[in-house]
Design a protein around this motif. Structure first.
Motif, PDB file in Angstrom:
ATOM      1  N   GLY A 110       0.867  -1.402  -0.049  1.00 44.19           N
ATOM      2  CA  GLY A 110      -0.084   0.047   0.053  1.00 44.19           C
ATOM      3  C   GLY A 110       0.655   1.233  -0.196  1.00 44.19           C
ATOM      4  N   HIS A 111       2.118   1.052   0.208  1.00 40.04           N
ATOM      5  CA  HIS A 111       2.961   2.405   0.350  1.00 40.04           C
ATOM      6  C   HIS A 111       4.183   2.246  -0.512  1.00 40.04           C
ATOM      7  CE1 HIS A 111       0.586   2.377   4.031  1.00 40.04           C
ATOM      8  NE2 HIS A 111       0.512   3.627   3.949  1.00 40.04           N
ATOM      9  N   ARG A 112       4.265   1.418  -1.757  1.00 42.13           N
ATOM     10  CA  ARG A 112       5.285   1.160  -2.270  1.00 42.13           C
ATOM     11  C   ARG A 112       6.351   2.212  -2.757  1.00 42.13           C
ATOM     12  NH1 ARG A 112       2.607  -2.086  -7.305  1.00 42.13           N
ATOM     13  NH2 ARG A 112       4.543  -0.988  -8.369  1.00 42.13           N
ATOM     14  N   GLY A 113       5.700   3.440  -2.968  1.00 41.92           N
ATOM     15  CA  GLY A 113       6.385   4.431  -3.486  1.00 41.92           C
ATOM     16  C   GLY A 113       7.521   4.912  -2.169  1.00 41.92           C
ATOM     17  N   TRP A 114       7.201   4.619  -1.110  1.00 43.66           N
ATOM     18  CA  TRP A 114       7.965   5.182   0.102  1.00 43.66           C
ATOM     19  C   TRP A 114       8.727   3.938   0.721  1.00 43.66           C
ATOM     20  CZ3 TRP A 114       3.029   7.548   2.925  1.00 43.66           C
ATOM     21  CH2 TRP A 114       2.651   8.391   2.274  1.00 43.66           C
ATOM     22  N   ILE A 115       8.690   2.937   0.085  1.00 44.12           N
ATOM     23  CA  ILE A 115       9.403   1.779   0.872  1.00 44.12           C
ATOM     24  C   ILE A 115      10.946   1.633   0.292  1.00 44.12           C
ATOM     25  CG2 ILE A 115       9.507  -0.639   1.547  1.00 44.12           C
ATOM     26  CD1 ILE A 115       7.388   1.127   2.956  1.00 44.12           C
ATOM     27  N   GLY A 116      12.005   1.564   1.188  1.00 44.63           N
ATOM     28  CA  GLY A 116      13.327   1.451   0.624  1.00 44.63           C
ATOM     29  C   GLY A 116      13.624  -0.089   0.537  1.00 44.63           C
ATOM     30  N   ALA A 117      15.008  -0.191   0.079  1.00 46.37           N
ATOM     31  CA  ALA A 117      15.592  -1.615  -0.039  1.00 46.37           C
ATOM     32  C   ALA A 117      15.551  -2.490   1.082  1.00 46.37           C
ATOM     33  CB  ALA A 117      17.133  -1.495  -0.751  1.00 46.37           C
ATOM     34  N   ASP A 118      15.749  -2.114   2.239  1.00 47.07           N
ATOM     35  CA  ASP A 118      16.073  -2.885   3.455  1.00 47.07           C
ATOM     36  C   ASP A 118      14.621  -3.601   3.948  1.00 47.07           C
ATOM     37  OD1 ASP A 118      18.404  -1.925   3.737  1.00 47.07           O
ATOM     38  OD2 ASP A 118      18.074  -0.456   5.478  1.00 47.07           O
ATOM     39  N   ALA A 119      13.573  -2.647   4.007  1.00 42.17           N
ATOM     40  CA  ALA A 119      12.156  -3.397   4.098  1.00 42.17           C
ATOM     41  C   ALA A 119      11.953  -4.381   3.077  1.00 42.17           C
ATOM     42  CB  ALA A 119      10.935  -2.297   4.232  1.00 42.17           C
ATOM     43  N   ARG A 120      12.000  -4.001   1.903  1.00 39.48           N
ATOM     44  CA  ARG A 120      11.503  -4.831   0.732  1.00 39.48           C
ATOM     45  C   ARG A 120      12.537  -6.163   0.840  1.00 39.48           C
ATOM     46  NH1 ARG A 120       9.638  -1.969  -3.814  1.00 39.48           N
ATOM     47  NH2 ARG A 120       9.160  -0.018  -3.555  1.00 39.48           N
ATOM     48  N   THR A 121      13.774  -6.033   1.257  1.00 40.36           N
ATOM     49  CA  THR A 121      14.751  -7.285   1.503  1.00 40.36           C
ATOM     50  C   THR A 121      14.177  -8.356   2.624  1.00 40.36           C
ATOM     51  OG1 THR A 121      16.785  -6.013   0.578  1.00 40.36           O
ATOM     52  CG2 THR A 121      17.108  -8.103   1.795  1.00 40.36           C
ATOM     53  N   ARG A 122      13.992  -7.538   3.764  1.00 42.41           N
ATOM     54  CA  ARG A 122      13.400  -8.331   4.873  1.00 42.41           C
ATOM     55  C   ARG A 122      12.128  -9.203   4.409  1.00 42.41           C
ATOM     56  NH1 ARG A 122      17.223  -6.234   6.101  1.00 42.41           N
ATOM     57  NH2 ARG A 122      18.068  -5.533   7.928  1.00 42.41           N
ATOM     58  N   LEU A 123      11.131  -8.505   3.474  1.00 44.67           N
ATOM     59  CA  LEU A 123      10.044  -9.177   3.228  1.00 44.67           C
ATOM     60  C   LEU A 123      10.284 -10.197   2.031  1.00 44.67           C
ATOM     61  CD1 LEU A 123       6.777  -8.986   3.653  1.00 44.67           C
ATOM     62  CD2 LEU A 123       6.761  -7.729   1.325  1.00 44.67           C
ATOM     63  N   ALA A 124      11.241 -10.027   1.209  1.00 42.96           N
ATOM     64  CA  ALA A 124      11.481 -11.042   0.343  1.00 42.96           C
ATOM     65  C   ALA A 124      12.135 -12.282   1.039  1.00 42.96           C
ATOM     66  CB  ALA A 124      12.424 -10.331  -1.022  1.00 42.96           C
ATOM     67  N   GLU A 125      13.060 -12.157   1.984  1.00 38.50           N
ATOM     68  CA  GLU A 125      13.601 -13.039   2.526  1.00 38.50           C
ATOM     69  C   GLU A 125      12.611 -13.743   3.366  1.00 38.50           C
ATOM     70  OE1 GLU A 125      16.816 -15.442   4.089  1.00 38.50           O
ATOM     71  OE2 GLU A 125      16.442 -14.195   2.092  1.00 38.50           O
ATOM     72  N   ALA A 126      11.465 -13.004   4.030  1.00 37.42           N
ATOM     73  CA  ALA A 126      10.667 -13.809   4.946  1.00 37.42           C
ATOM     74  C   ALA A 126       9.854 -14.641   3.887  1.00 37.42           C
ATOM     75  CB  ALA A 126       9.625 -12.918   5.501  1.00 37.42           C
ATOM     76  N   GLU A 127       9.488 -14.369   2.596  1.00 36.92           N
ATOM     77  CA  GLU A 127       8.763 -14.897   1.754  1.00 36.92           C
ATOM     78  C   GLU A 127       9.491 -16.280   1.197  1.00 36.92           C
ATOM     79  OE1 GLU A 127       5.959 -14.319  -2.328  1.00 36.92           O
ATOM     80  OE2 GLU A 127       7.645 -12.962  -1.972  1.00 36.92           O
ATOM     81  N   ARG A 128      10.892 -16.022   1.039  1.00 36.61           N
ATOM     82  CA  ARG A 128      11.595 -17.119   0.607  1.00 36.61           C
ATOM     83  C   ARG A 128      11.837 -18.405   1.773  1.00 36.61           C
ATOM     84  NH1 ARG A 128      16.309 -19.273   1.577  1.00 36.61           N
ATOM     85  NH2 ARG A 128      16.905 -17.878   3.019  1.00 36.61           N
ATOM     86  N   VAL A 129      11.717 -17.923   3.083  1.00 29.18           N
ATOM     87  CA  VAL A 129      11.764 -18.995   4.144  1.00 29.18           C
ATOM     88  C   VAL A 129      10.447 -19.709   4.042  1.00 29.18           C
ATOM     89  CG1 VAL A 129      12.174 -19.241   6.622  1.00 29.18           C
ATOM     90  CG2 VAL A 129      13.683 -17.496   5.465  1.00 29.18           C
ATOM     91  N   ARG A 130       9.511 -18.878   3.992  1.00 26.95           N
ATOM     92  CA  ARG A 130       8.046 -19.417   4.210  1.00 26.95           C
ATOM     93  C   ARG A 130       7.854 -20.463   3.058  1.00 26.95           C
ATOM     94  NH1 ARG A 130       4.395 -21.951   4.576  1.00 26.95           N
ATOM     95  NH2 ARG A 130       2.340 -21.295   5.484  1.00 26.95           N
ATOM     96  N   VAL A 131       8.429 -20.281   1.562  1.00 26.00           N
ATOM     97  CA  VAL A 131       8.246 -21.074   0.822  1.00 26.00           C
ATOM     98  C   VAL A 131       9.027 -22.393   1.093  1.00 26.00           C
ATOM     99  CG1 VAL A 131       9.081 -21.712  -1.795  1.00 26.00           C
ATOM    100  CG2 VAL A 131       7.618 -19.457  -1.054  1.00 26.00           C
ATOM    101  N   ASP A 132      10.296 -22.251   1.650  1.00 24.85           N
ATOM    102  CA  ASP A 132      11.180 -23.299   1.933  1.00 24.85           C
ATOM    103  C   ASP A 132      10.540 -24.171   2.909  1.00 24.85           C
ATOM    104  OD1 ASP A 132      13.278 -22.400   0.109  1.00 24.85           O
ATOM    105  OD2 ASP A 132      14.420 -21.604   1.747  1.00 24.85           O
ATOM    106  N   LEU A 133       9.513 -23.626   3.738  1.00 23.61           N
ATOM    107  CA  LEU A 133       8.939 -24.181   4.905  1.00 23.61           C
ATOM    108  C   LEU A 133       7.955 -25.076   4.436  1.00 23.61           C
ATOM    109  CD1 LEU A 133       8.226 -24.802   7.815  1.00 23.61           C
ATOM    110  CD2 LEU A 133       6.675 -22.898   7.991  1.00 23.61           C
ATOM    111  N   ASP A 134       7.082 -24.736   3.255  1.00 26.38           N
ATOM    112  CA  ASP A 134       6.488 -25.469   2.402  1.00 26.38           C
ATOM    113  C   ASP A 134       6.863 -26.763   2.057  1.00 26.38           C
ATOM    114  OD1 ASP A 134       4.282 -23.952   3.430  1.00 26.38           O
ATOM    115  OD2 ASP A 134       4.090 -22.865   1.634  1.00 26.38           O
ATOM    116  N   ARG A 135       7.983 -26.419   1.339  1.00 22.06           N
ATOM    117  CA  ARG A 135       8.853 -27.378   0.536  1.00 22.06           C
ATOM    118  C   ARG A 135       9.280 -28.603   1.771  1.00 22.06           C
ATOM    119  NH1 ARG A 135      12.364 -23.551  -3.291  1.00 22.06           N
ATOM    120  NH2 ARG A 135      10.924 -23.195  -4.811  1.00 22.06           N
ATOM    121  N   PHE A 136      10.032 -28.090   2.855  1.00 19.07           N
ATOM    122  CA  PHE A 136      10.442 -28.836   3.870  1.00 19.07           C
ATOM    123  C   PHE A 136       9.282 -29.751   4.463  1.00 19.07           C
ATOM    124  CE2 PHE A 136      11.031 -29.440   8.613  1.00 19.07           C
ATOM    125  CZ  PHE A 136      12.053 -30.281   8.538  1.00 19.07           C
TER     126      PHE A 136
END
Length: 454
Positions: free
Chosen positions: A335-361
């Motif tokens: 909802g605020h993409r234009g204001w969000i920097g690389a750090d927050a996006r990186t944490r969210l991308a990493e959280a999504e990656r670990v969540r996908v890994d959990l399903d695979r596990f």
């Protein structure tokens, strides 16, 4: 001799400055590439509707390749910010790779979108799209009063800090819809004047504004549901924490275990009494952090074989908490993409990656799993808590970015914004323009804004 050491020191300072510039360049490139990928995905949807699935196969494959390589870039950026110290050479190598991956992604998307640009421009059914956008905007406007009522109702139940994520969403959605309707008119006028490129850009800005307004209003409803889930989850985690404390008190009392026990006891005792406006998200974060610290202390104090197997319900609670925290962080950032920097996006991308890994596990979607083998429960819980922790960090960093970017005077579309010396007068001033400067940060229309508002 003094000259030699002086030159060496200057060389070191120059290298440090170059490394700092490279790190900044990597963060900027990562944000730009991520935004470009998201915008291209929207363009692909348009192209599919107008040209057919077969005509867009090349762009679809290119987008999939870019998404995979940007995942590598996000993982490298995560390594740059994890708890493990890095050498200057390691940071330099990762940042250079991030820049390289982002530049490659931009080149690939340029090549494939350029190949479709002429066909899309000919086939795009602008009048139908504009009519649909206006209908969507009218429908979303009817949701704004309900969203405001929801915020007022939630204000009597939850703390202001908890509501900060969505409190301004109705006002922002209303402004975005106003901008969308204005941009649609600009697109019609520019198309009639034969200025197809500018008309298409204005139309893209209009549809993007409607999409973002819908996301902001959806986030209000999602918040209410997720807050209720958080309260329910909090009760379960409190019970889990007390059981964890009972187990921990039987462990050898090393300094680390004793400190972790005290921290968790403090977190439990700080929970507000019934009837007090609460922030269930913050309370869950504190308990989760304390639980994680206790787990780490116990792991360091005894052999792995001696550790008890987590009960299945504890694993389910951890997975539910991870999914809730991830959903909240994802909605706020979307909802605020234009204001969000690389750090927050990186944490969210990493959280999504670990969540996908959990399903695979687990071999099945974690949210639907009913049985987890005893040998897998501990790792599944650790992965779920990792997802929740990363999502919580993403939310905190996103809120920091939003707070630092939000104008002091939000303004309105009325007054100086639309008439007089505002949009109609050919120049922008006052609170409305300041607010839109922030709201339009995520709209990919760049320098054409001055030309659009004619």
């Amino acid at each position: 001799m003094a000259g030699f050491w002086g030159k060496k020191k200057r060389d070191e300072q120059e290298l440090q400055a170059q490394d700092a510039d490279l790190a900044k360049q990597a963060g900027t490139a990562l944000v730009a590439a991520d935004e470009r990928m998201r915008v291209t995905a929207d363009e692909l949807a348009f192209a599919d509707a107008e040209l057919g699935h077969d005509a867009t196969a090349g762009l679809r494959q290119a987008l999939a390749a870019v998404r995979e390589h940007l995942g590598e870039a996000f993982r490298l950026n995560q390594l740059n910010h994890d708890e493990i110290p890095d050498t200057a050479e390691e940071l330099r190598t990762r940042n250079a790779r991030i820049v390289q991956l982002c530049e490659w992604a931009d080149d690939v998307l340029d090549e494939h979108t350029s190949a479709l640009a002429e066909k899309i421009a000919r086939a795009r059914r602008a009048p139908e799209i504009i009519a649909g956008m206006r209908a969507d905007a009218a429908r979303l406007r009817t949701r704004i009063p309900h969203a405001r009522d929801t915020i007022e109702r939630l204000d009597t139940r939850y703390a202001r800090d908890a509501l900060a994520q969505v409190a301004s969403n109705p006002a922002q959605a209303e402004q975005l819809l106003g901008f969308a309707e204005h941009s649609a008119g600009v697109a019609e006028r520019r198309r009639e004047a034969g200025q197809r490129e500018q008309a298409n850009l204005a139309l893209e800005a209009s549809t993007e504004s409607v999409r973002r307004a819908a996301t902001l209003l959806d986030a209000v409803e999602t918040f209410e549901v997720e807050a209720l889930r958080a309260e329910s989850t909090l009760a379960a985690i409190v019970e889990d924490s007390r059981e964890d404390l009972a187990v921990a008190l039987k462990e050898p009392h090393t300094a680390g275990v004793a400190t972790a026990i005290t921290t968790l006891q403090t977190a439990l005792s700080s929970l507000p009494p019934v009837g007090v406006n609460t922030d269930p998200f913050a309370q869950l974060s504190r308990l989760r952090e304390a639980n994680t610290g206790l787990d780490a202390a116990i792991a360091a104090a005894r052999e792995r074989a001696a550790r008890p197997i987590p009960p299945l319900e504890h694993v389910h609670h951890a997975i539910d908490d991870a999914d809730r925290q991830f959903a909240v962080a994802r909605d706020v950032i979307a909802g605020h993409r234009g204001w969000i920097g690389a750090d927050a996006r990186t944490r969210l991308a990493e959280a999504e990656r670990v969540r996908v890994d959990l399903d695979r596990f687990l071999g099945v979607p974690a949210a639907t799993v009913t049985a987890i083998g005893e040998d897998h429960r501990e790792q599944a819980m650790a992965m779920a808590r990792r997802v929740a922790y990363l999502a919580s960090e993403a939310l905190q960093l996103a809120q920091r970015d939003i707070d630092s970017s939000r104008p002091q005077d939000s303004g309105q579309w009325g007054g100086d914004g639309w008439g007089g010396d505002g949009w109609g007068g050919g120049r922008r001033r006052g609170g409305g323009s300041d607010m839109m400067g922030g709201i339009l940060g995520g709209l990919v229309i760049g320098s054409i804004l001055d030309g659009i508002f004619d």
